[in-house]
Design a protein around this motif. Structure first.
Motif, short mmCIF file in Angstrom:
data_model
loop_
_atom_site.label_atom_id
_atom_site.label_comp_id
_atom_site.label_asym_id
_atom_site.label_seq_id
_atom_site.Cartn_x
_atom_site.Cartn_y
_atom_site.Cartn_z
N ARG A 13 0.82 -1.22 0.00
CA ARG A 13 0.00 0.00 0.00
C ARG A 13 0.85 1.27 0.00
O ARG A 13 0.32 2.36 0.19
CB ARG A 13 -0.94 0.00 1.20
N THR A 14 2.15 1.10 -0.18
CA THR A 14 3.07 2.24 -0.19
C THR A 14 3.89 2.19 -1.48
O THR A 14 5.03 1.71 -1.48
CB THR A 14 3.97 2.20 1.06
N PRO A 15 3.32 2.67 -2.58
CA PRO A 15 4.02 2.60 -3.87
C PRO A 15 5.44 3.19 -3.87
O PRO A 15 6.33 2.59 -4.49
CB PRO A 15 3.09 3.37 -4.83
N PRO A 16 5.72 4.31 -3.17
CA PRO A 16 7.10 4.79 -3.20
C PRO A 16 8.09 3.78 -2.61
O PRO A 16 9.19 3.60 -3.14
CB PRO A 16 7.05 6.06 -2.34
N ALA A 17 7.70 3.11 -1.55
CA ALA A 17 8.59 2.10 -0.94
C ALA A 17 8.72 0.88 -1.85
O ALA A 17 9.80 0.28 -1.95
CB ALA A 17 8.08 1.71 0.44
N MET A 18 7.64 0.50 -2.49
CA MET A 18 7.70 -0.62 -3.43
C MET A 18 8.65 -0.29 -4.58
O MET A 18 9.43 -1.15 -5.02
CB MET A 18 6.30 -0.95 -3.97
N THR A 35 8.36 -6.77 6.81
CA THR A 35 7.13 -5.99 6.82
C THR A 35 6.03 -6.73 7.57
O THR A 35 6.15 -7.93 7.83
CB THR A 35 6.69 -5.68 5.37
N SER A 36 4.97 -6.03 7.91
CA SER A 36 3.85 -6.65 8.62
C SER A 36 2.93 -7.42 7.69
O SER A 36 2.36 -8.43 8.08
CB SER A 36 3.02 -5.59 9.35
N GLU A 37 2.78 -6.92 6.47
CA GLU A 37 1.91 -7.57 5.49
C GLU A 37 2.53 -7.43 4.11
O GLU A 37 3.22 -6.46 3.83
CB GLU A 37 0.53 -6.91 5.45
N PHE A 38 2.24 -8.41 3.26
CA PHE A 38 2.73 -8.35 1.89
C PHE A 38 1.84 -9.25 1.04
O PHE A 38 1.59 -10.40 1.41
CB PHE A 38 4.19 -8.83 1.83
N CYS A 39 1.37 -8.75 -0.08
CA CYS A 39 0.49 -9.48 -0.99
C CYS A 39 1.19 -10.76 -1.46
O CYS A 39 2.34 -10.73 -1.90
CB CYS A 39 0.13 -8.59 -2.17
N GLU A 40 0.50 -11.87 -1.38
CA GLU A 40 1.09 -13.17 -1.72
C GLU A 40 1.65 -13.22 -3.14
O GLU A 40 2.71 -13.77 -3.37
CB GLU A 40 0.04 -14.28 -1.52
N SER A 41 0.96 -12.62 -4.09
CA SER A 41 1.46 -12.64 -5.47
C SER A 41 2.74 -11.82 -5.60
O SER A 41 3.64 -12.17 -6.38
CB SER A 41 0.40 -12.11 -6.44
N VAL A 43 4.93 -11.46 -3.15
CA VAL A 43 5.98 -12.26 -2.49
C VAL A 43 6.65 -13.13 -3.54
O VAL A 43 7.88 -13.16 -3.65
CB VAL A 43 5.40 -13.12 -1.34
N ALA A 44 5.86 -13.83 -4.34
CA ALA A 44 6.42 -14.71 -5.37
C ALA A 44 7.23 -13.91 -6.39
O ALA A 44 8.33 -14.33 -6.77
CB ALA A 44 5.30 -15.48 -6.06
N ALA A 45 6.72 -12.77 -6.80
CA ALA A 45 7.42 -11.95 -7.79
C ALA A 45 8.76 -11.45 -7.26
O ALA A 45 9.77 -11.50 -7.97
CB ALA A 45 6.55 -10.76 -8.20
N PHE A 46 8.79 -11.00 -6.01
CA PHE A 46 10.04 -10.52 -5.42
C PHE A 46 11.02 -11.67 -5.17
O PHE A 46 12.21 -11.53 -5.39
CB PHE A 46 9.77 -9.75 -4.13
N GLU A 47 10.50 -12.79 -4.71
CA GLU A 47 11.38 -13.93 -4.45
C GLU A 47 11.96 -14.49 -5.74
O GLU A 47 13.08 -15.00 -5.74
CB GLU A 47 10.67 -14.99 -3.62
N LYS A 49 13.01 -12.70 -8.00
CA LYS A 49 14.11 -11.77 -8.30
C LYS A 49 15.19 -11.84 -7.22
O LYS A 49 16.01 -10.95 -7.08
CB LYS A 49 13.58 -10.34 -8.40
N ASN A 50 15.16 -12.89 -6.42
CA ASN A 50 16.14 -13.14 -5.34
C ASN A 50 16.03 -12.22 -4.14
O ASN A 50 16.98 -12.12 -3.36
CB ASN A 50 17.58 -13.15 -5.89
N ALA A 51 14.93 -11.54 -3.98
CA ALA A 51 14.70 -10.77 -2.75
C ALA A 51 14.05 -11.71 -1.74
O ALA A 51 13.36 -12.66 -2.11
CB ALA A 51 13.79 -9.59 -3.03
N LYS A 52 14.29 -11.44 -0.47
CA LYS A 52 13.70 -12.25 0.59
C LYS A 52 12.64 -11.42 1.31
O LYS A 52 12.86 -10.26 1.62
CB LYS A 52 14.79 -12.70 1.57
N ILE A 53 11.49 -12.04 1.57
CA ILE A 53 10.40 -11.37 2.27
C ILE A 53 10.22 -12.08 3.61
O ILE A 53 10.06 -13.29 3.66
CB ILE A 53 9.07 -11.46 1.50
#
Length: 134
Positions: A13-18, A35-41, A43-47, A49-53
């Motif tokens: 919900r924070t586009p600048p941080a995204m 983070t406290s919350e993150f959209c499941e879809s 999570v997969a997209a960031f992971e 790209k080798n980012a960890k959530i």
């Protein structure tokens, strides 16, 4: 370089941080998002790209009000610092003023970037409390 992005709330919900997260990934930074919350879809997209959530879910028993906000800050503070101390990084990217206040004065002993949003300008509480974080 290892960077940990911290956000107390739903980062989606924070586009600048995204956008910052996307750019850090594009730059080849070893990125972890706490983070406290993150959209499941997402999570997969960031992971992919080798980012960890990593999630620190907000306590579900909390409602509105100052006392509950303090309890939520305290919960995030304990869980986040436990994670930070167990997972060293080169820099912390604090994605909101609320997150900085939840992390407390201990944050000021670390190398960090504070992403402040203009909406906090209307709240004297944030202007006063954030003075030492800037």
């Amino acid at each position: 370089m290892k960077v940990l992005v911290l956000y107390k709330g739903d980062l989606n919900r924070t586009p600048p941080a995204m956008s910052v997260c996307e750019h850090l990934i594009d730059l080849g930074v070893d990125l972890t998002i706490l983070t406290s919350e993150f959209c499941e879809s997402d999570v997969a997209a960031f992971e992919n790209k080798n980012a960890k959530i990593r999630l620190i879910p907000q306590p579900t028993f909390l409602g509105k009000g100052t006392a509950n906000k303090v309890l939520a800050w305290s919960h995030f503070n304990r869980k986040a610092w436990h994670f930070i101390e167990a997972n060293p990084c080169d820099a912390l990217w604090v994605a909101s003023a609320d997150t900085a206040l939840a992390l407390g004065k201990k944050l000021q002993r670390r190398k960090y970037f504070l992403q402040s949003h203009e909406l906090y300008d209307d709240y004297p509480f944030y202007r006063i409390k954030l003075g030492s974080y800037m």
